[in-house]
Design a protein around this motif. Structure first.
Motif, PDB file in Angstrom:
ATOM      1  N   LEU A 109       0.599  -1.148  -0.084  1.00  0.00           N
ATOM      2  CA  LEU A 109      -0.082  -0.097  -0.095  1.00  0.00           C
ATOM      3  C   LEU A 109       0.836   1.257   0.179  1.00  0.00           C
ATOM      4  O   LEU A 109       0.573   2.244  -0.637  1.00  0.00           O
ATOM      5  N   ILE A 110       1.868   1.221   0.828  1.00  0.00           N
ATOM      6  CA  ILE A 110       2.772   2.486   0.961  1.00  0.00           C
ATOM      7  C   ILE A 110       3.341   2.496  -0.415  1.00  0.00           C
ATOM      8  O   ILE A 110       3.554   3.732  -1.024  1.00  0.00           O
ATOM      9  N   ALA A 111       3.854   1.289  -1.063  1.00  0.00           N
ATOM     10  CA  ALA A 111       4.444   1.490  -2.352  1.00  0.00           C
ATOM     11  C   ALA A 111       3.783   2.193  -3.582  1.00  0.00           C
ATOM     12  O   ALA A 111       3.863   3.031  -4.239  1.00  0.00           O
ATOM     13  N   SER A 112       2.583   1.682  -3.410  1.00  0.00           N
ATOM     14  CA  SER A 112       1.416   2.303  -4.503  1.00  0.00           C
ATOM     15  C   SER A 112       1.054   3.765  -4.002  1.00  0.00           C
ATOM     16  O   SER A 112       0.846   4.252  -5.072  1.00  0.00           O
ATOM     17  N   ARG A 146     -10.375  21.418   6.111  1.00  0.00           N
ATOM     18  CA  ARG A 146     -11.155  20.307   6.673  1.00  0.00           C
ATOM     19  C   ARG A 146     -10.465  19.118   7.184  1.00  0.00           C
ATOM     20  O   ARG A 146      -9.177  19.135   6.836  1.00  0.00           O
ATOM     21  N   GLU A 147     -11.130  18.622   8.190  1.00  0.00           N
ATOM     22  CA  GLU A 147     -10.306  17.691   8.933  1.00  0.00           C
ATOM     23  C   GLU A 147     -10.233  16.532   8.261  1.00  0.00           C
ATOM     24  O   GLU A 147     -11.102  16.106   7.528  1.00  0.00           O
ATOM     25  N   PRO A 148      -8.989  15.770   8.196  1.00  0.00           N
ATOM     26  CA  PRO A 148      -8.650  14.499   7.509  1.00  0.00           C
ATOM     27  C   PRO A 148      -9.516  13.510   7.931  1.00  0.00           C
ATOM     28  O   PRO A 148      -9.299  13.166   9.142  1.00  0.00           O
ATOM     29  N   SER A 149     -10.777  13.262   7.246  1.00  0.00           N
ATOM     30  CA  SER A 149     -11.998  12.291   7.903  1.00  0.00           C
ATOM     31  C   SER A 149     -11.363  10.961   8.269  1.00  0.00           C
ATOM     32  O   SER A 149     -11.958  10.419   9.167  1.00  0.00           O
ATOM     33  N   PHE A 150     -10.435  10.171   7.341  1.00  0.00           N
ATOM     34  CA  PHE A 150      -9.979   9.055   7.765  1.00  0.00           C
ATOM     35  C   PHE A 150      -9.298   8.743   8.901  1.00  0.00           C
ATOM     36  O   PHE A 150      -9.302   7.826   9.880  1.00  0.00           O
ATOM     37  N   LEU A 151      -8.496   9.777   9.060  1.00  0.00           N
ATOM     38  CA  LEU A 151      -7.542   9.632  10.271  1.00  0.00           C
ATOM     39  C   LEU A 151      -8.749  10.018  11.464  1.00  0.00           C
ATOM     40  O   LEU A 151      -8.215   9.448  12.322  1.00  0.00           O
ATOM     41  N   ASN A 152      -9.529  10.895  11.491  1.00  0.00           N
ATOM     42  CA  ASN A 152     -10.579  11.073  12.471  1.00  0.00           C
ATOM     43  C   ASN A 152     -11.066   9.819  12.961  1.00  0.00           C
ATOM     44  O   ASN A 152     -11.569   9.502  13.924  1.00  0.00           O
ATOM     45  N   THR A 153     -11.569   8.989  11.766  1.00  0.00           N
ATOM     46  CA  THR A 153     -12.292   7.676  12.078  1.00  0.00           C
ATOM     47  C   THR A 153     -11.275   6.866  12.777  1.00  0.00           C
ATOM     48  O   THR A 153     -11.640   5.903  13.664  1.00  0.00           O
ATOM     49  N   LEU A 154     -10.035   6.736  12.460  1.00  0.00           N
ATOM     50  CA  LEU A 154      -9.076   5.982  13.083  1.00  0.00           C
ATOM     51  C   LEU A 154      -8.818   6.376  14.468  1.00  0.00           C
ATOM     52  O   LEU A 154      -8.836   5.347  15.507  1.00  0.00           O
ATOM     53  N   LEU A 155      -8.757   7.698  14.688  1.00  0.00           N
ATOM     54  CA  LEU A 155      -8.434   7.977  16.362  1.00  0.00           C
ATOM     55  C   LEU A 155      -9.825   7.777  16.857  1.00  0.00           C
ATOM     56  O   LEU A 155      -9.905   7.647  18.296  1.00  0.00           O
ATOM     57  N   HIS A 170     -13.831   0.929   9.677  1.00  0.00           N
ATOM     58  CA  HIS A 170     -13.484   1.335   8.202  1.00  0.00           C
ATOM     59  C   HIS A 170     -13.280   0.097   7.325  1.00  0.00           C
ATOM     60  O   HIS A 170     -12.790  -0.754   7.600  1.00  0.00           O
ATOM     61  N   ASP A 171     -13.998   0.210   6.050  1.00  0.00           N
ATOM     62  CA  ASP A 171     -13.967  -1.072   5.227  1.00  0.00           C
ATOM     63  C   ASP A 171     -12.600  -1.244   4.555  1.00  0.00           C
ATOM     64  O   ASP A 171     -12.152  -2.379   4.316  1.00  0.00           O
ATOM     65  N   VAL A 172     -12.223  -0.167   4.170  1.00  0.00           N
ATOM     66  CA  VAL A 172     -11.014  -0.088   3.098  1.00  0.00           C
ATOM     67  C   VAL A 172      -9.950   0.646   3.676  1.00  0.00           C
ATOM     68  O   VAL A 172     -10.063   1.954   3.769  1.00  0.00           O
ATOM     69  N   ILE A 173      -8.673   0.152   3.499  1.00  0.00           N
ATOM     70  CA  ILE A 173      -7.420   0.768   3.725  1.00  0.00           C
ATOM     71  C   ILE A 173      -6.743   0.797   2.069  1.00  0.00           C
ATOM     72  O   ILE A 173      -6.446  -0.354   2.011  1.00  0.00           O
ATOM     73  N   ASP A 174      -6.800   1.747   1.674  1.00  0.00           N
ATOM     74  CA  ASP A 174      -6.137   1.595   0.158  1.00  0.00           C
ATOM     75  C   ASP A 174      -4.849   2.624   0.007  1.00  0.00           C
ATOM     76  O   ASP A 174      -4.366   3.229   0.894  1.00  0.00           O
ATOM     77  N   SER A 175      -4.376   2.809  -1.102  1.00  0.00           N
ATOM     78  CA  SER A 175      -3.441   3.750  -1.209  1.00  0.00           C
ATOM     79  C   SER A 175      -3.570   5.059  -0.996  1.00  0.00           C
ATOM     80  O   SER A 175      -2.550   5.888  -0.745  1.00  0.00           O
ATOM     81  N   MET A 176      -4.784   5.399  -0.864  1.00  0.00           N
ATOM     82  CA  MET A 176      -5.242   6.868  -0.584  1.00  0.00           C
ATOM     83  C   MET A 176      -5.290   7.211   0.814  1.00  0.00           C
ATOM     84  O   MET A 176      -5.126   8.316   1.409  1.00  0.00           O
ATOM     85  N   SER A 177      -5.627   6.060   1.456  1.00  0.00           N
ATOM     86  CA  SER A 177      -5.833   6.016   2.841  1.00  0.00           C
ATOM     87  C   SER A 177      -4.780   5.674   3.977  1.00  0.00           C
ATOM     88  O   SER A 177      -4.857   5.765   5.018  1.00  0.00           O
ATOM     89  N   VAL A 178      -3.819   5.132   3.176  1.00  0.00           N
ATOM     90  CA  VAL A 178      -2.763   4.302   3.766  1.00  0.00           C
ATOM     91  C   VAL A 178      -1.906   5.398   4.544  1.00  0.00           C
ATOM     92  O   VAL A 178      -1.394   4.973   5.759  1.00  0.00           O
TER      93      VAL A 178
END
Length: 212
Positions: free
Chosen positions: A15-18, A159-168, A173-181
């Motif tokens: 994912l990081i490489a992507s 805007r607040e980073p929504s995915f980071l908010n979800t993790l905190l 969350h259903d998907v961790i992809d190259s955009m949310s990694v």
């Protein structure tokens, strides 16, 4: 996938490489297009334009790769620390390449790798918080052993980073992809660095990211 089901080491590396490839494919493609123009049109104006494009996008690609090397990789440091001045220079180049501005105040010296990598990834989260551009003000307080990072991100449409908010928040969350990694990796780094991240929006057009 939920936040409690971490990707394997191999999945995280992929994912990081992507993510890195996604960030540099645009500038590299522009370099190729510029070289094609150079070989196909020999007018002075066109050649000058193509060379300017190649120079600009080469600088962008270099800045993004340098940043990724420190934010995701072993950073080329033989020891367990990274110099904050070096981190600042790399961050400044990265933020400028994305047409944002960066100010940086506070501590100087050597800091543990995981904490500096956390700071760099928070800066990337700051860029994500400013989709229309803006300024990221980094403040580093406390001590080198027990720092506090405070990033104030100011710009239109902040805007607040929504995915980071979800993790905190510890929510699924259903998907961790190259955009949310990067958000996921930032969250993991905060645990490794024994620091806690907080996100707030004190005013319209302002997002603050804190780790302490």
């Amino acid at each position: 996938m939920t936040v409690h089901e971490h990707p394997s080491d191999l999945e995280l590396a992929a994912l990081i490489a992507s993510k890195i490839c996604h960030d540099v494919i645009g500038p590299v493609g522009a370099i190729y297009n510029g070289l094609e123009i150079l070989t196909e049109d020999d007018s002075v104006d066109t050649q000058s334009y193509a060379l300017e494009v190649i120079q600009n996008v080469t600088e962008q690609a270099s800045a993004r790769l340098q940043f990724a090397r420190f934010a995701f990789g072993a950073s080329g440091s033989a020891g367990s620390t990274i110099d904050l001045n070096q981190a600042r220079e790399i961050s400044d180049g990265y933020v400028k390449a994305i047409k944002h501005t960066l100010t940086w105040t506070g501590l100087a010296g050597q800091m543990s790798k995981n904490r500096v990598k956390l700071l760099l990834n928070l800066i990337a989260m700051g860029v994500a918080a400013l989709p229309r551009g803006g300024e990221i003000a980094v403040e580093i307080d406390g001590t080198l052993e027990q720092p506090t990072f405070r990033l104030t991100c100011t710009g239109k449409g902040a805007r607040e980073p929504s995915f980071l908010n979800t993790l905190l928040a510890g929510e699924a969350h259903d998907v961790i992809d190259s955009m949310s990694v990067q958000a996921y990796y930032t969250w993991r780094l905060s645990t490794a660095a024994d620091m806690t991240i907080a996100i707030s929006s004190p005013d319209d057009g302002v997002v603050q990211l804190t780790a302490e």
